[in-house]
Design a protein around this motif. Structure first.
Motif, PDB file in Angstrom:
ATOM      1  N   ASN A 163       0.829  -1.202   0.000  1.00 57.58           N
ATOM      2  CA  ASN A 163       0.000   0.000   0.000  1.00 57.58           C
ATOM      3  C   ASN A 163       0.868   1.259   0.000  1.00 57.58           C
ATOM      4  OD1 ASN A 163      -2.831  -0.831   0.032  1.00 57.58           O
ATOM      5  ND2 ASN A 163      -2.315  -1.830   1.956  1.00 57.58           N
ATOM      6  N   SER A 164       0.332   2.313  -0.547  1.00 53.36           N
ATOM      7  CA  SER A 164       1.080   3.555  -0.709  1.00 53.36           C
ATOM      8  C   SER A 164       1.509   4.108   0.650  1.00 53.36           C
ATOM      9  CB  SER A 164       0.220   4.597  -1.433  1.00 53.36           C
ATOM     10  OG  SER A 164      -0.245   4.075  -2.664  1.00 53.36           O
ATOM     11  N   ALA A 165       2.684   4.714   0.671  1.00 54.89           N
ATOM     12  CA  ALA A 165       3.180   5.338   1.894  1.00 54.89           C
ATOM     13  C   ALA A 165       2.203   6.407   2.368  1.00 54.89           C
ATOM     14  CB  ALA A 165       4.547   5.959   1.644  1.00 54.89           C
ATOM     15  N   GLY A 166       2.012   6.486   3.674  1.00 54.98           N
ATOM     16  CA  GLY A 166       1.107   7.469   4.238  1.00 54.98           C
ATOM     17  C   GLY A 166      -0.308   6.974   4.436  1.00 54.98           C
ATOM     18  N   THR A 167      -0.599   5.719   4.003  1.00 57.06           N
ATOM     19  CA  THR A 167      -1.957   5.174   4.146  1.00 57.06           C
ATOM     20  C   THR A 167      -2.043   4.136   5.265  1.00 57.06           C
ATOM     21  OG1 THR A 167      -1.558   3.389   2.544  1.00 57.06           O
ATOM     22  CG2 THR A 167      -2.332   5.497   1.662  1.00 57.06           C
ATOM     23  N   GLU A 168      -0.996   4.040   6.086  1.00 57.17           N
ATOM     24  CA  GLU A 168      -0.924   2.961   7.078  1.00 57.17           C
ATOM     25  C   GLU A 168      -2.119   2.952   8.034  1.00 57.17           C
ATOM     26  OE1 GLU A 168       3.167   3.776   5.586  1.00 57.17           O
ATOM     27  OE2 GLU A 168       1.531   5.019   6.341  1.00 57.17           O
ATOM     28  N   SER A 169      -2.641   4.105   8.381  1.00 54.20           N
ATOM     29  CA  SER A 169      -3.730   4.165   9.365  1.00 54.20           C
ATOM     30  C   SER A 169      -5.098   4.363   8.717  1.00 54.20           C
ATOM     31  CB  SER A 169      -3.462   5.312  10.356  1.00 54.20           C
ATOM     32  OG  SER A 169      -3.420   6.561   9.679  1.00 54.20           O
ATOM     33  N   HIS A 170      -5.170   4.132   7.412  1.00 55.75           N
ATOM     34  CA  HIS A 170      -6.419   4.421   6.694  1.00 55.75           C
ATOM     35  C   HIS A 170      -7.321   3.201   6.533  1.00 55.75           C
ATOM     36  CE1 HIS A 170      -4.533   8.206   4.583  1.00 55.75           C
ATOM     37  NE2 HIS A 170      -4.456   8.238   5.904  1.00 55.75           N
ATOM     38  N   GLY A 171      -6.927   2.057   7.050  1.00 59.47           N
ATOM     39  CA  GLY A 171      -7.747   0.852   6.915  1.00 59.47           C
ATOM     40  C   GLY A 171      -7.861   0.382   5.482  1.00 59.47           C
ATOM     41  N   CYS A 172      -6.772   0.480   4.733  1.00 62.61           N
ATOM     42  CA  CYS A 172      -6.786   0.104   3.309  1.00 62.61           C
ATOM     43  C   CYS A 172      -6.896  -1.407   3.148  1.00 62.61           C
ATOM     44  CB  CYS A 172      -5.508   0.588   2.635  1.00 62.61           C
ATOM     45  SG  CYS A 172      -5.347   2.375   2.578  1.00 62.61           S
ATOM     46  N   LEU A 173      -7.370  -1.814   1.976  1.00 65.99           N
ATOM     47  CA  LEU A 173      -7.458  -3.233   1.641  1.00 65.99           C
ATOM     48  C   LEU A 173      -6.071  -3.880   1.695  1.00 65.99           C
ATOM     49  CD1 LEU A 173      -9.243  -5.584   0.491  1.00 65.99           C
ATOM     50  CD2 LEU A 173      -8.550  -4.785  -1.795  1.00 65.99           C
ATOM     51  N   HIS A 174      -5.995  -5.050   2.301  1.00 66.72           N
ATOM     52  CA  HIS A 174      -4.761  -5.849   2.392  1.00 66.72           C
ATOM     53  C   HIS A 174      -3.653  -5.151   3.181  1.00 66.72           C
ATOM     54  CE1 HIS A 174      -6.741  -8.390  -0.397  1.00 66.72           C
ATOM     55  NE2 HIS A 174      -6.369  -7.794  -1.511  1.00 66.72           N
ATOM     56  N   ALA A 175      -4.012  -4.196   4.008  1.00 72.03           N
ATOM     57  CA  ALA A 175      -2.989  -3.449   4.739  1.00 72.03           C
ATOM     58  C   ALA A 175      -2.220  -4.361   5.685  1.00 72.03           C
ATOM     59  CB  ALA A 175      -3.631  -2.314   5.522  1.00 72.03           C
ATOM     60  N   MET A 176      -0.891  -4.266   5.651  1.00 73.55           N
ATOM     61  CA  MET A 176      -0.038  -5.000   6.584  1.00 73.55           C
ATOM     62  C   MET A 176       1.036  -4.050   7.089  1.00 73.55           C
ATOM     63  SD  MET A 176       1.918  -8.676   6.277  1.00 73.55           S
ATOM     64  CE  MET A 176       3.184  -8.267   5.096  1.00 73.55           C
ATOM     65  N   PRO A 177       1.000  -3.728   8.363  1.00 65.13           N
ATOM     66  CA  PRO A 177       2.015  -2.799   8.890  1.00 65.13           C
ATOM     67  C   PRO A 177       3.418  -3.367   8.732  1.00 65.13           C
ATOM     68  CG  PRO A 177       0.211  -3.142  10.461  1.00 65.13           C
ATOM     69  CD  PRO A 177       0.048  -4.167   9.377  1.00 65.13           C
ATOM     70  N   HIS A 178       4.331  -2.496   8.350  1.00 67.81           N
ATOM     71  CA  HIS A 178       5.750  -2.856   8.261  1.00 67.81           C
ATOM     72  C   HIS A 178       5.958  -4.109   7.397  1.00 67.81           C
ATOM     73  CE1 HIS A 178       6.030   0.057  11.469  1.00 67.81           C
ATOM     74  NE2 HIS A 178       5.277  -0.699  12.246  1.00 67.81           N
ATOM     75  N   GLN A 179       5.372  -4.112   6.216  1.00 67.01           N
ATOM     76  CA  GLN A 179       5.403  -5.303   5.363  1.00 67.01           C
ATOM     77  C   GLN A 179       6.817  -5.765   5.061  1.00 67.01           C
ATOM     78  OE1 GLN A 179       2.502  -6.009   2.084  1.00 67.01           O
ATOM     79  NE2 GLN A 179       4.265  -5.744   0.726  1.00 67.01           N
ATOM     80  N   THR A 180       7.703  -4.848   4.734  1.00 71.49           N
ATOM     81  CA  THR A 180       9.084  -5.228   4.431  1.00 71.49           C
ATOM     82  C   THR A 180       9.755  -5.865   5.641  1.00 71.49           C
ATOM     83  OG1 THR A 180       9.290  -3.436   2.821  1.00 71.49           O
ATOM     84  CG2 THR A 180      11.321  -4.405   3.615  1.00 71.49           C
ATOM     85  N   SER A 181       9.505  -5.311   6.819  1.00 70.50           N
ATOM     86  CA  SER A 181      10.125  -5.856   8.028  1.00 70.50           C
ATOM     87  C   SER A 181       9.653  -7.272   8.315  1.00 70.50           C
ATOM     88  CB  SER A 181       9.808  -4.951   9.227  1.00 70.50           C
ATOM     89  OG  SER A 181      10.321  -3.659   9.028  1.00 70.50           O
ATOM     90  N   VAL A 182       8.415  -7.572   7.957  1.00 73.34           N
ATOM     91  CA  VAL A 182       7.870  -8.913   8.187  1.00 73.34           C
ATOM     92  C   VAL A 182       8.562  -9.942   7.296  1.00 73.34           C
ATOM     93  CG1 VAL A 182       5.807 -10.356   7.944  1.00 73.34           C
ATOM     94  CG2 VAL A 182       5.626  -8.097   8.992  1.00 73.34           C
ATOM     95  N   ILE A 183       8.774  -9.594   6.032  1.00 76.34           N
ATOM     96  CA  ILE A 183       9.245 -10.588   5.065  1.00 76.34           C
ATOM     97  C   ILE A 183      10.758 -10.605   4.897  1.00 76.34           C
ATOM     98  CG2 ILE A 183       9.292  -9.325   2.859  1.00 76.34           C
ATOM     99  CD1 ILE A 183       7.427 -12.642   3.585  1.00 76.34           C
ATOM    100  N   LYS A 184      11.433  -9.523   5.253  1.00 72.54           N
ATOM    101  CA  LYS A 184      12.873  -9.408   5.006  1.00 72.54           C
ATOM    102  C   LYS A 184      13.694 -10.544   5.639  1.00 72.54           C
ATOM    103  CE  LYS A 184      16.618  -6.029   4.828  1.00 72.54           C
ATOM    104  NZ  LYS A 184      17.026  -4.622   5.110  1.00 72.54           N
ATOM    105  N   PRO A 185      13.368 -11.014   6.850  1.00 71.83           N
ATOM    106  CA  PRO A 185      14.165 -12.105   7.430  1.00 71.83           C
ATOM    107  C   PRO A 185      14.138 -13.403   6.633  1.00 71.83           C
ATOM    108  CG  PRO A 185      12.880 -11.003   9.126  1.00 71.83           C
ATOM    109  CD  PRO A 185      12.383 -10.485   7.818  1.00 71.83           C
ATOM    110  N   LEU A 186      13.175 -13.544   5.709  1.00 72.66           N
ATOM    111  CA  LEU A 186      13.077 -14.754   4.889  1.00 72.66           C
ATOM    112  C   LEU A 186      13.731 -14.571   3.524  1.00 72.66           C
ATOM    113  CD1 LEU A 186       9.379 -15.726   5.693  1.00 72.66           C
ATOM    114  CD2 LEU A 186      11.466 -16.722   6.651  1.00 72.66           C
ATOM    115  N   THR A 187      14.519 -13.528   3.364  1.00 71.07           N
ATOM    116  CA  THR A 187      15.150 -13.236   2.076  1.00 71.07           C
ATOM    117  C   THR A 187      16.658 -13.103   2.230  1.00 71.07           C
ATOM    118  OG1 THR A 187      15.105 -10.817   2.252  1.00 71.07           O
ATOM    119  CG2 THR A 187      13.087 -11.889   1.486  1.00 71.07           C
ATOM    120  N   VAL A 188      17.339 -13.170   1.099  1.00 70.22           N
ATOM    121  CA  VAL A 188      18.759 -12.804   1.077  1.00 70.22           C
ATOM    122  C   VAL A 188      18.931 -11.354   0.639  1.00 70.22           C
ATOM    123  CG1 VAL A 188      19.560 -15.159   0.696  1.00 70.22           C
ATOM    124  CG2 VAL A 188      19.050 -13.713  -1.281  1.00 70.22           C
ATOM    125  N   ALA A 189      17.859 -10.773   0.091  1.00 67.99           N
ATOM    126  CA  ALA A 189      17.886  -9.362  -0.311  1.00 67.99           C
ATOM    127  C   ALA A 189      16.454  -8.881  -0.504  1.00 67.99           C
ATOM    128  CB  ALA A 189      18.682  -9.157  -1.599  1.00 67.99           C
TER     129      ALA A 189
END
Length: 559
Positions: free
Chosen positions: A113-139
């Motif tokens: 979701n677009s930056a700045g929409t974190e508190s707008h209740g957007c569809l499929h919103a996931m806070p800190h999405q990159t932080s959630v998935i980054k540990p499962l990646t090499v980059a």
């Protein structure tokens, strides 16, 4: 809209950044994408139909990830997935964890979701999405509004390439919704870097930078006679060099689960787990050990978690992953295994010991390791060798299920990359069915239509039932062997072993024959293991996917 390239009519093309990514994927040789379209990925699909890339629609994003994993293992190319923001990414996270554990290149492209929409209740919103998935990646990368698409995609493929000299595994690219539909700043896939071209590979630089360590390794090897080689999944593309090394040194070769098949039918082969006492005894008596492309992880080297793996004398370690090169070994070489061995082989002395010396050590270990197996695992070994004896060109893709555990302890497939499973590393259920689909898709692109075996239990099958429809949709030559013990048999046994009353281990499976009817695929049931070769041939003649059920619930077949 500055810098857009005019088309032949003189009009500005309406190329979005999502379309440009498709063009760049084509330029990098991507031929297959696994994904489920959603409203957040529409712009990735705008240019897909007119591209050369085939799209495979699984029934769940986890299936997409496992398909990409199987595809990558047999093609050597990264498996590519498209998933939506939020749940699409969390659904594929399990598959990314398995790929990370086994160092399998995978590219997961998602939106966010677009930056700045974190508190707008957007569809499929996931806070800190990159932080959630980054540990499962090499980059992990994000394509921001000011970024050049070509540059970001170039960085993505550099991270995916073994020629970059960095660990292999999942790479994530996320694209904000306010960016993916923007008009692209340029349409120039020809500008993509050739950093993934082996002809200009930095691997050669790695070898050059490691010449001192290579010379030290050769000197150490030349000083010892009782040498043992360990070969893992990172060495599967170095079969000629490994066999030459073994022959030169009269050295037994112990293969890990993902390295099995590297020494198939060779007298120096030891296709037995390093967790077995016999294999550990071989390693304990070695005066020099050469470890090639292996993480030396617990699920291979200490699967029983007893801490009795022996110290290794004069350990030489070669790996593309710099993080495994540490002070624990006598010599550590950060390099591609095949290229490092090419250099080492030129510096080695031919061992004077009788050729039979190494072969006797290997044979003694093989016999002792097999005798060490419980009778059920010995029977599983016979079952697996019947499969490869009947279908020598098959690939066996395994789940976490009893015959796979037996094979991981002791089994040799006919070639590298023809035996792999999820009973190691991340250790997820529900892997075999979709991963086998990815294997079949990858082999079909190479005009290889030999049948694939997906070996799963009834418990693992229920994690991914719907992917049977994907196999049917593409009429893939997969034989789904379902080891049906009416629940989680291995977990039940483990509970009983430590005095726990079994609970939660008997989820009632569906009727397998009814599943076959529901998905319009073939079905046969094994009543005697003597009939296995005939049933496998029948399944091959069927051409499309087939379910082969083995009812082990009442132990009518002692295997």
């Amino acid at each position: 809209m500055n810098n857009l390239v005019l088309n032949t009519t003189g009009k500005m093309p309406h190329i979005t950044k999502g379309q440009q990514i498709i063009k760049l994927l084509e330029a990098y040789g991507v031929d297959t994408v696994f994904g489920i379209p959603g409203v957040h990925t529409l712009e990735l699909y705008r240019g897909l139909a007119s591209s050369t890339i085939q799209h495979i629609t699984p029934r769940h994003e986890q299936g997409a990830g496992f398909m990409a994993d199987g595809y990558a293992r047999v093609t050597g190319k990264p498996g590519v997935c498209f998933v939506i923001t939020g749940p699409g990414l969390t659904n594929i996270a399990t598959a990314m964890g398995q790929a990370l554990g086994d160092s399998i290149p995978m590219l997961v492209i998602s939106t966010v979701n677009s930056a700045g929409t974190e508190s707008h209740g957007c569809l499929h919103a996931m806070p800190h999405q990159t932080s959630v998935i980054k540990p499962l990646t090499v980059a992990s990368f994000e394509l921001n509004e000011e970024d050049c698409v070509n540059t970001i995609v170039d960085k993505v493929f550099a991270a995916l390439s073994i020629h970059n000299g960095t660990p292999l595994g999942p790479v994530h690219l996320q694209i904000p919704l306010n960016v993916i539909g923007q008009v692209a700043d340029t349409y120039a896939p020809e500008l993509a870097s050739l950093s993934n071209d082996p002809s200009i590979s930095p691997i050669s630089n790695l070898v050059t930078n490691a010449l001192t360590q290579i010379q030290q390794a050769a000197l150490l090897i030349n000083q010892h006679d009782q040498i043992v080689i360990l070969a893992g999944g990172g060495a599967v593309n170095a079969q000629p060099q490994i066999q030459q090394l073994a022959n030169t040194l009269n050295a037994p070769v112990v293969t890990t689960i993902n390295g099995r098949g590297l020494m198939s039918k060779h007298p120096l082969s030891v296709p037995a787990s390093p967790s077995l006492e016999a294999t550990r005894g071989l390693l304990a008596t070695a005066d020099c050990v050469i470890a090639l492309g292996t993480q030396m992880g617990q699920t291979d080297y200490d699967m029983y978690v007893n801490g009795k793996f022996p110290p290794l004398k004069n350990l030489i370690r070669i790996d593309i992953n710099p993080s495994v090169i540490n002070a624990m070994q006598a010599v550590g070489i950060h390099s591609d295994v095949s290229q490092a061995l090419d250099c080492i082989l030129a510096l080695l002395d031919k061992k004077s010991a009788a050729k039979s010396f190494g072969e006797i050590r290997a044979q003694t270990t093989r016999l002792s390791a097999f005798k060490e197996l419980p009778s059920s695992y010995q029977q599983h070994h016979s079952f697996l060798t019947d499969i490869t004896g009947t279908l020598p060109d098959t690939v066996i893709v395994g789940d976490s299920t009893q015959p796979v555990y037996g094979g991981n302890c002791y089994f040799e497939p006919p070639a590298p990359k023809t035996w792999f499973n999820s009973a190691t590393g991340f250790g997820t259920l529900g892997y075999a069915v979709p991963a086998a689909i990815g294997v079949a898709i990858g082999r079909r692109l190479k005009k290889n239509h030999h049948p694939i075996i997906a070996l799963t239990g009834d418990g693992g099958l229920q994690f991914c039932l719907a992917e049977l429809a994907t196999a049917k949709e593409f009429e893939l030559p997969i034989i789904f062997i379902v080891w049906n013990n009416q629940g989680y048999g291995e977990i039940e046994s483990s509970m009983l072993t430590v005095g726990i009353t079994p609970i939660g281990v008997s989820p009632k499976p569906p009727r397998i024959n009814a599943l076959a009817m529901a998905y319009d695929i073939g079905y046969v049931k094994l009543t005697s293991f003597d009939a296995l070769p005939g049933l496998l041939k029948k399944a091959v003649a069927y051409k499309g996917p087939m379910l082969l059920e083995i009812d082990d619930s009442s132990r009518p077949i002692n295997c």
